[in-house]
Design a protein around this motif. Structure first.
Motif, mmCIF file in Angstrom:
data_model
loop_
_atom_site.group_PDB
_atom_site.id
_atom_site.type_symbol
_atom_site.label_atom_id
_atom_site.label_comp_id
_atom_site.label_asym_id
_atom_site.label_seq_id
_atom_site.Cartn_x
_atom_site.Cartn_y
_atom_site.Cartn_z
ATOM 1 N N ILE A 235 0.815 -1.208 0.000
ATOM 2 C CA ILE A 235 0.000 0.000 0.000
ATOM 3 C C ILE A 235 0.849 1.259 0.000
ATOM 4 N N GLU B 161 4.428 0.354 -10.495
ATOM 5 C CA GLU B 161 3.408 1.360 -10.820
ATOM 6 C C GLU B 161 2.227 0.731 -11.546
ATOM 7 N N ARG B 162 2.511 -0.201 -12.463
ATOM 8 C CA ARG B 162 1.431 -0.864 -13.211
ATOM 9 C C ARG B 162 0.571 -1.748 -12.319
ATOM 10 N N THR B 163 1.157 -2.303 -11.272
ATOM 11 C CA THR B 163 0.420 -3.249 -10.419
ATOM 12 C C THR B 163 0.034 -2.653 -9.076
ATOM 13 N N ARG B 164 0.141 -1.345 -8.938
ATOM 14 C CA ARG B 164 -0.118 -0.694 -7.652
ATOM 15 C C ARG B 164 -1.507 -1.044 -7.099
ATOM 16 N N PHE B 165 -2.547 -0.999 -7.919
ATOM 17 C CA PHE B 165 -3.893 -1.272 -7.411
ATOM 18 C C PHE B 165 -4.030 -2.729 -6.979
ATOM 19 N N MET B 166 -3.445 -3.646 -7.752
ATOM 20 C CA MET B 166 -3.504 -5.060 -7.347
ATOM 21 C C MET B 166 -2.789 -5.257 -6.016
ATOM 22 N N PHE C 200 -2.374 -3.011 -3.703
ATOM 23 C CA PHE C 200 -3.222 -2.378 -2.701
ATOM 24 C C PHE C 200 -4.292 -3.359 -2.236
ATOM 25 N N ASN C 201 -4.945 -4.007 -3.193
ATOM 26 C CA ASN C 201 -5.968 -4.994 -2.878
ATOM 27 C C ASN C 201 -5.364 -6.170 -2.126
ATOM 28 N N GLN C 202 -4.229 -6.665 -2.589
ATOM 29 C CA GLN C 202 -3.584 -7.807 -1.947
ATOM 30 C C GLN C 202 -3.142 -7.473 -0.533
#
Length: 130
Positions: free
Chosen positions: A27, A47-52, A54-56
């Protein structure tokens, strides 16, 4: 089983610090050099996987809360419910690590780090129950 008269040591935090560290790295510090070493990502991949991530991170937090809540419930006297919650929480953490380790050879080191503390917690709980 989880009485004060029982002299076997009990694990304090079944999931250990790993879920909290992954939450923080996923996060807050995903692009940091330490997080990149831990997860094996470049800054661009982070940067490309930041949201994933965050969820993880929150997923891992909820598993840790499940395990810690199980300890609390068990110590409060509901042993079966407590053990069920702890085993579900740390068992899920260990299963996730196994999936990563089996399915992605380049990430086996991360999977070992992710699964070590849950495995130790499961072993300790099993010994405690014997």
């Amino acid at each position: 089983m989880w009485t004060h008269a029982h002299h076997r040591p009990r694990p304090r935090h079944p999931g250990g610090p790993a879920p909290r560290l992954h939450l923080r790295a996923g996060i807050v510090r995903l692009g940091s050099p330490a997080a990149q070493r831990t997860f094996g990502h470049t800054a661009q991949e982070a940067e490309r996987t930041r949201f994933m991530a965050f969820n993880q991170g929150f997923y891992n937090l909820f598993l840790a809360l499940l395990a810690v809540g199980g300890v609390a419930v068990g110590l409060a006297g509901a042993t079966t419910v407590g053990l069920t919650l702890v085993f579900a929480g740390v068992g899920s953490m260990l299963a996730a690590a196994l999936v990563v380790g089996i399915s992605s050879p380049p990430h086996r080191s991360a999977a070992l780090k992710q699964g070590a503390l849950p495995l130790l917690a499961l072993i300790a709980l099993t010994i405690h129950l014997l």
